[in-house]
Design a protein around this motif. Structure first.
Motif, PDB file in Angstrom:
ATOM      1  N   PHE A 152     -34.553   7.007  14.938  1.00 10.04           N
ATOM      2  CA  PHE A 152     -35.618   6.045  15.201  1.00 10.04           C
ATOM      3  C   PHE A 152     -36.954   6.756  15.330  1.00 10.04           C
ATOM      4  O   PHE A 152     -37.043   7.846  15.907  1.00 10.04           O
ATOM      5  CB  PHE A 152     -35.339   5.288  16.504  1.00 10.04           C
ATOM      6  CG  PHE A 152     -34.181   4.344  16.429  1.00 10.04           C
ATOM      7  CD1 PHE A 152     -34.383   2.985  16.224  1.00 10.04           C
ATOM      8  CD2 PHE A 152     -32.881   4.806  16.557  1.00 10.04           C
ATOM      9  CE1 PHE A 152     -33.316   2.107  16.156  1.00 10.04           C
ATOM     10  CE2 PHE A 152     -31.798   3.935  16.490  1.00 10.04           C
ATOM     11  CZ  PHE A 152     -32.018   2.585  16.284  1.00 10.04           C
ATOM     12  N   TYR A 153     -38.004   6.099  14.824  1.00 14.04           N
ATOM     13  CA  TYR A 153     -39.384   6.518  15.030  1.00 14.04           C
ATOM     14  C   TYR A 153     -40.107   5.327  15.642  1.00 14.04           C
ATOM     15  O   TYR A 153     -40.182   4.254  15.034  1.00 14.04           O
ATOM     16  CB  TYR A 153     -40.040   6.928  13.712  1.00 14.04           C
ATOM     17  CG  TYR A 153     -39.430   8.186  13.124  1.00 14.04           C
ATOM     18  CD1 TYR A 153     -39.987   9.437  13.397  1.00 14.04           C
ATOM     19  CD2 TYR A 153     -38.282   8.133  12.342  1.00 14.04           C
ATOM     20  CE1 TYR A 153     -39.414  10.596  12.881  1.00 14.04           C
ATOM     21  CE2 TYR A 153     -37.708   9.279  11.828  1.00 14.04           C
ATOM     22  CZ  TYR A 153     -38.279  10.510  12.100  1.00 14.04           C
ATOM     23  OH  TYR A 153     -37.710  11.657  11.606  1.00 14.04           O
ATOM     24  N   GLY A 154     -40.627   5.520  16.874  1.00 15.47           N
ATOM     25  CA  GLY A 154     -41.199   4.363  17.540  1.00 15.47           C
ATOM     26  C   GLY A 154     -42.170   4.707  18.642  1.00 15.47           C
ATOM     27  O   GLY A 154     -42.533   5.863  18.859  1.00 15.47           O
ATOM     28  N   TYR A 183     -33.341  -0.808  22.838  1.00 13.43           N
ATOM     29  CA  TYR A 183     -32.622  -1.404  21.703  1.00 13.43           C
ATOM     30  C   TYR A 183     -32.092  -0.326  20.774  1.00 13.43           C
ATOM     31  O   TYR A 183     -31.023  -0.470  20.157  1.00 13.43           O
ATOM     32  CB  TYR A 183     -33.542  -2.362  20.937  1.00 13.43           C
ATOM     33  CG  TYR A 183     -34.539  -1.669  20.032  1.00 13.43           C
ATOM     34  CD1 TYR A 183     -34.256  -1.428  18.697  1.00 13.43           C
ATOM     35  CD2 TYR A 183     -35.758  -1.197  20.538  1.00 13.43           C
ATOM     36  CE1 TYR A 183     -35.158  -0.767  17.883  1.00 13.43           C
ATOM     37  CE2 TYR A 183     -36.649  -0.540  19.742  1.00 13.43           C
ATOM     38  CZ  TYR A 183     -36.350  -0.312  18.408  1.00 13.43           C
ATOM     39  OH  TYR A 183     -37.233   0.369  17.615  1.00 13.43           O
ATOM     40  N   ALA A 184     -32.832   0.789  20.677  1.00 12.68           N
ATOM     41  CA  ALA A 184     -32.433   1.867  19.777  1.00 12.68           C
ATOM     42  C   ALA A 184     -31.127   2.506  20.225  1.00 12.68           C
ATOM     43  O   ALA A 184     -30.176   2.659  19.434  1.00 12.68           O
ATOM     44  CB  ALA A 184     -33.546   2.912  19.715  1.00 12.68           C
ATOM     45  N   ALA A 185     -31.069   2.897  21.498  1.00 13.14           N
ATOM     46  CA  ALA A 185     -29.847   3.524  22.011  1.00 13.14           C
ATOM     47  C   ALA A 185     -28.684   2.542  22.030  1.00 13.14           C
ATOM     48  O   ALA A 185     -27.531   2.918  21.752  1.00 13.14           O
ATOM     49  CB  ALA A 185     -30.103   4.073  23.412  1.00 13.14           C
ATOM     50  N   LEU A 186     -28.962   1.278  22.342  1.00 14.34           N
ATOM     51  CA  LEU A 186     -27.900   0.264  22.349  1.00 14.34           C
ATOM     52  C   LEU A 186     -27.311   0.088  20.948  1.00 14.34           C
ATOM     53  O   LEU A 186     -26.082  -0.003  20.784  1.00 14.34           O
ATOM     54  CB  LEU A 186     -28.453  -1.066  22.852  1.00 14.34           C
ATOM     55  CG  LEU A 186     -28.848  -1.131  24.325  1.00 14.34           C
ATOM     56  CD1 LEU A 186     -29.589  -2.443  24.621  1.00 14.34           C
ATOM     57  CD2 LEU A 186     -27.629  -1.003  25.227  1.00 14.34           C
ATOM     58  N   ALA A 187     -28.174   0.034  19.938  1.00 18.33           N
ATOM     59  CA  ALA A 187     -27.688  -0.123  18.568  1.00 18.33           C
ATOM     60  C   ALA A 187     -26.880   1.093  18.130  1.00 18.33           C
ATOM     61  O   ALA A 187     -25.831   0.958  17.479  1.00 18.33           O
ATOM     62  CB  ALA A 187     -28.863  -0.353  17.624  1.00 18.33           C
ATOM     63  N   ALA A 188     -27.350   2.281  18.484  1.00 14.00           N
ATOM     64  CA  ALA A 188     -26.621   3.492  18.115  1.00 14.00           C
ATOM     65  C   ALA A 188     -25.229   3.508  18.731  1.00 14.00           C
ATOM     66  O   ALA A 188     -24.241   3.843  18.062  1.00 14.00           O
ATOM     67  CB  ALA A 188     -27.411   4.725  18.536  1.00 14.00           C
ATOM     68  N   ASP A 194     -24.293   8.959  15.939  1.00 10.83           N
ATOM     69  CA  ASP A 194     -25.144  10.006  16.492  1.00 10.83           C
ATOM     70  C   ASP A 194     -26.577   9.469  16.525  1.00 10.83           C
ATOM     71  O   ASP A 194     -27.004   8.789  15.593  1.00 10.83           O
ATOM     72  CB  ASP A 194     -25.042  11.255  15.620  1.00 10.83           C
ATOM     73  CG  ASP A 194     -25.690  12.462  16.258  1.00 10.83           C
ATOM     74  OD1 ASP A 194     -25.511  12.657  17.466  1.00 10.83           O
ATOM     75  OD2 ASP A 194     -26.375  13.204  15.547  1.00 10.83           O
ATOM     76  N   TYR A 195     -27.302   9.806  17.577  1.00 12.71           N
ATOM     77  CA  TYR A 195     -28.576   9.131  17.869  1.00 12.71           C
ATOM     78  C   TYR A 195     -29.695  10.148  17.993  1.00 12.71           C
ATOM     79  O   TYR A 195     -29.575  11.149  18.692  1.00 12.71           O
ATOM     80  CB  TYR A 195     -28.402   8.360  19.176  1.00 12.71           C
ATOM     81  CG  TYR A 195     -29.634   7.741  19.786  1.00 12.71           C
ATOM     82  CD1 TYR A 195     -30.416   6.837  19.079  1.00 12.71           C
ATOM     83  CD2 TYR A 195     -29.982   8.026  21.108  1.00 12.71           C
ATOM     84  CE1 TYR A 195     -31.533   6.237  19.668  1.00 12.71           C
ATOM     85  CE2 TYR A 195     -31.084   7.422  21.703  1.00 12.71           C
ATOM     86  CZ  TYR A 195     -31.850   6.532  20.987  1.00 12.71           C
ATOM     87  OH  TYR A 195     -32.938   5.942  21.584  1.00 12.71           O
ATOM     88  N   SER A 196     -30.790   9.892  17.288  1.00 13.54           N
ATOM     89  CA  SER A 196     -31.989  10.707  17.411  1.00 13.54           C
ATOM     90  C   SER A 196     -33.178   9.774  17.560  1.00 13.54           C
ATOM     91  O   SER A 196     -33.322   8.825  16.791  1.00 13.54           O
ATOM     92  CB  SER A 196     -32.163  11.602  16.179  1.00 13.54           C
ATOM     93  OG  SER A 196     -33.339  12.366  16.268  1.00 13.54           O
ATOM     94  N   CYS A 197     -34.033  10.058  18.572  1.00 15.24           N
ATOM     95  CA  CYS A 197     -35.131   9.150  18.873  1.00 15.24           C
ATOM     96  C   CYS A 197     -36.437   9.927  18.964  1.00 15.24           C
ATOM     97  O   CYS A 197     -36.626  10.749  19.862  1.00 15.24           O
ATOM     98  CB  CYS A 197     -34.856   8.424  20.189  1.00 15.24           C
ATOM     99  SG  CYS A 197     -36.054   7.139  20.568  1.00 15.24           S
ATOM    100  N   ALA A 350     -31.718  -5.313  20.221  1.00 13.28           N
ATOM    101  CA  ALA A 350     -30.567  -4.565  19.707  1.00 13.28           C
ATOM    102  C   ALA A 350     -29.659  -5.476  18.900  1.00 13.28           C
ATOM    103  O   ALA A 350     -29.196  -5.107  17.810  1.00 13.28           O
ATOM    104  CB  ALA A 350     -29.800  -3.925  20.862  1.00 13.28           C
ATOM    105  N   GLN A 351     -29.403  -6.660  19.437  1.00 15.28           N
ATOM    106  CA  GLN A 351     -28.524  -7.583  18.720  1.00 15.28           C
ATOM    107  C   GLN A 351     -29.115  -7.993  17.379  1.00 15.28           C
ATOM    108  O   GLN A 351     -28.409  -8.104  16.372  1.00 15.28           O
ATOM    109  CB  GLN A 351     -28.259  -8.819  19.590  1.00 15.28           C
ATOM    110  CG  GLN A 351     -27.155  -9.723  19.058  1.00 15.28           C
ATOM    111  CD  GLN A 351     -25.827  -9.007  18.922  1.00 15.28           C
ATOM    112  OE1 GLN A 351     -25.476  -8.159  19.733  1.00 15.28           O
ATOM    113  NE2 GLN A 351     -25.087  -9.319  17.872  1.00 15.28           N
ATOM    114  N   SER A 352     -30.432  -8.213  17.349  1.00 13.44           N
ATOM    115  CA  SER A 352     -31.103  -8.563  16.100  1.00 13.44           C
ATOM    116  C   SER A 352     -30.958  -7.440  15.074  1.00 13.44           C
ATOM    117  O   SER A 352     -30.643  -7.688  13.895  1.00 13.44           O
ATOM    118  CB  SER A 352     -32.576  -8.844  16.368  1.00 13.44           C
ATOM    119  OG  SER A 352     -33.293  -9.058  15.168  1.00 13.44           O
TER     120      SER A 352
END
Length: 363
Positions: A152-154, A183-188, A194-197, A350-352
């Motif tokens: 994610f880039y935000g 929402y980013a971590a929830l979606a991941a 694997d998650y990068s923010c 996240a749900q969206s």
């Protein structure tokens, strides 16, 4: 007088209780131990240390035993971490400016456990140096690498800024900010990815409330150091990249007296064409780093996504002009409440996003 047998009994009982309360011999696990698993962009300046900068970076260990500790030092004392034990967020710790050994869990049932330290605060609040774990028993191998990766880039929305502040002050102070519930971590976590923010409150693509814009820091390891560059070839490339920016641009381009407006634009308000081109150029940079990734150009859920906002149209035009079949647009519903998104609104975002990915992308 009491009999000597009574005193012997008391002495025996004291020894027994002391032995039960005393910690078992701890096994030291250094930060470069192959059993230590990192997530996100983590610096490794020496064999004895690792540095955590970005929101959502984490360090994880599998072990068999009853207790686990971590040795940390922060450069400001304002960095907060979620302690994730066996998949559950059980407590929060604040890293001190003095080197300390933190008890993360104790009195655990014998058997396999997993401990993770997850950075919930942003990089401008502090850099934490991790010096390793100590466990009361033995270290176990790390989990197999995850089959998916999402990056994610935000801005503050992606950072999880003020998600816990229901006072109306919209404050980042203390534990109000929590990237773990963004929402980013929830979606991941939903996709077991694997998650990068890569995020920063107040940042934009053309202009920010502070010094840097995202095109200037997106490729850094240490975001505060212009000379610190991230090796994009390190580890697997993300399958999906989500860009959720422009919220701050949408405000500042209408503030001609703002210092950063003047520094970036002078006396001339940026045109629609200028904004669209700048957005395209940033997406092209990401595409250059990740030739095969699915890229989602997202907006939401603050007022940039409200009905009548011109910014979704800017993003749609930018994406159409790229002529890239693996770049998509997705606009999360406007929340229509004051301030930054709170926990429930992050969950709705996240749900969206999850529904869009499930419907649109095969990965």
């Amino acid at each position: 007088m009491r009999s000597s047998s009574f005193y012997y009994f008391c002495a025996f009982l004291l020894v027994l209780l002391t032995s039960r309360c005393a910690p078992s011999k701890m096994t030291v696990v250094g930060p470069q131990d192959p059993n230590v698993a990192y997530m996100g962009r983590v610096g490794k300046p020496s064999p004895q240390a690792a540095e955590l900068y970005w929101s959502g970076t984490s360090v994880k260990l599998n072990f068999s035993g009853t207790a686990v500790q971590a040795r940390l030092k922060d450069n400001t004392g304002k960095s907060f971490y979620n302690v994730i034990l066996d998949g559950d967020s059980v407590r929060v710790i604040q890293a001190d400016t003095a080197l300390k050994l933190y008890s993360l869990a104790s009195g655990l049932k014998p058997g396999k456990h997993t401990i993770e330290l997850f950075k919930r605060t942003e990089w401008d609040k502090g850099t934490t140096t991790f010096y390793g774990f100590e466990v009361a028993s033995k270290v176990l191998p790390p989990d197999l690498p995850k089959k998916r990766k999402i990056e994610f880039y935000g801005n503050s929305i992606t950072a999880g800024y003020a998600v816990h502040d229901y006072s109306g002050k919209d404050s980042w102070e203390g534990t109000n900010t929590n990237n773990y519930l963004s929402y980013a971590a929830l979606a991941a976590r939903h996709f077991n990815a694997d998650y990068s923010c890569i995020c920063k409150s107040g940042i934009g693509i053309t202009v920010s409330w502070e010094r840097w814009i995202m095109p200037e820091i997106y490729d850094r390891l240490n975001p505060a150091d212009p000379a610190s560059k991230w090796d994009f070839a390190q580890g697997p490339a993300p399958d999906v990249v989500v860009i959720n920016l422009l919220q701050n641009d949408s405000w500042i381009v209408n503030l001609p007296n703002n210092q950063e407006y003047k520094r970036r634009f002078g006396d001339t308000k940026p045109t629609e064409e200028f904004i669209i081109t700048a957005y395209q150029n940033f997406v092209k940079r990401i595409r250059g780093k990740y030739p095969n990734a699915h890229i989602i150009a997202a907006l939401g859920n603050m007022d940039i996504a409200r009905e009548g906002s011109p910014w979704p149209d800017y993003v749609q035009k930018a994406v159409a002009g790229l002529n890239d079949a693996k770049v998509y647009t997705h606009f999360m519903p406007y929340k229509n409440t004051p301030g930054h998104p709170r926990v429930e609104e992050q969950q709705a975002m996240a749900q969206s996003l999850i529904q869009f990915i499930e419907k649109t992308i095969q990965w």
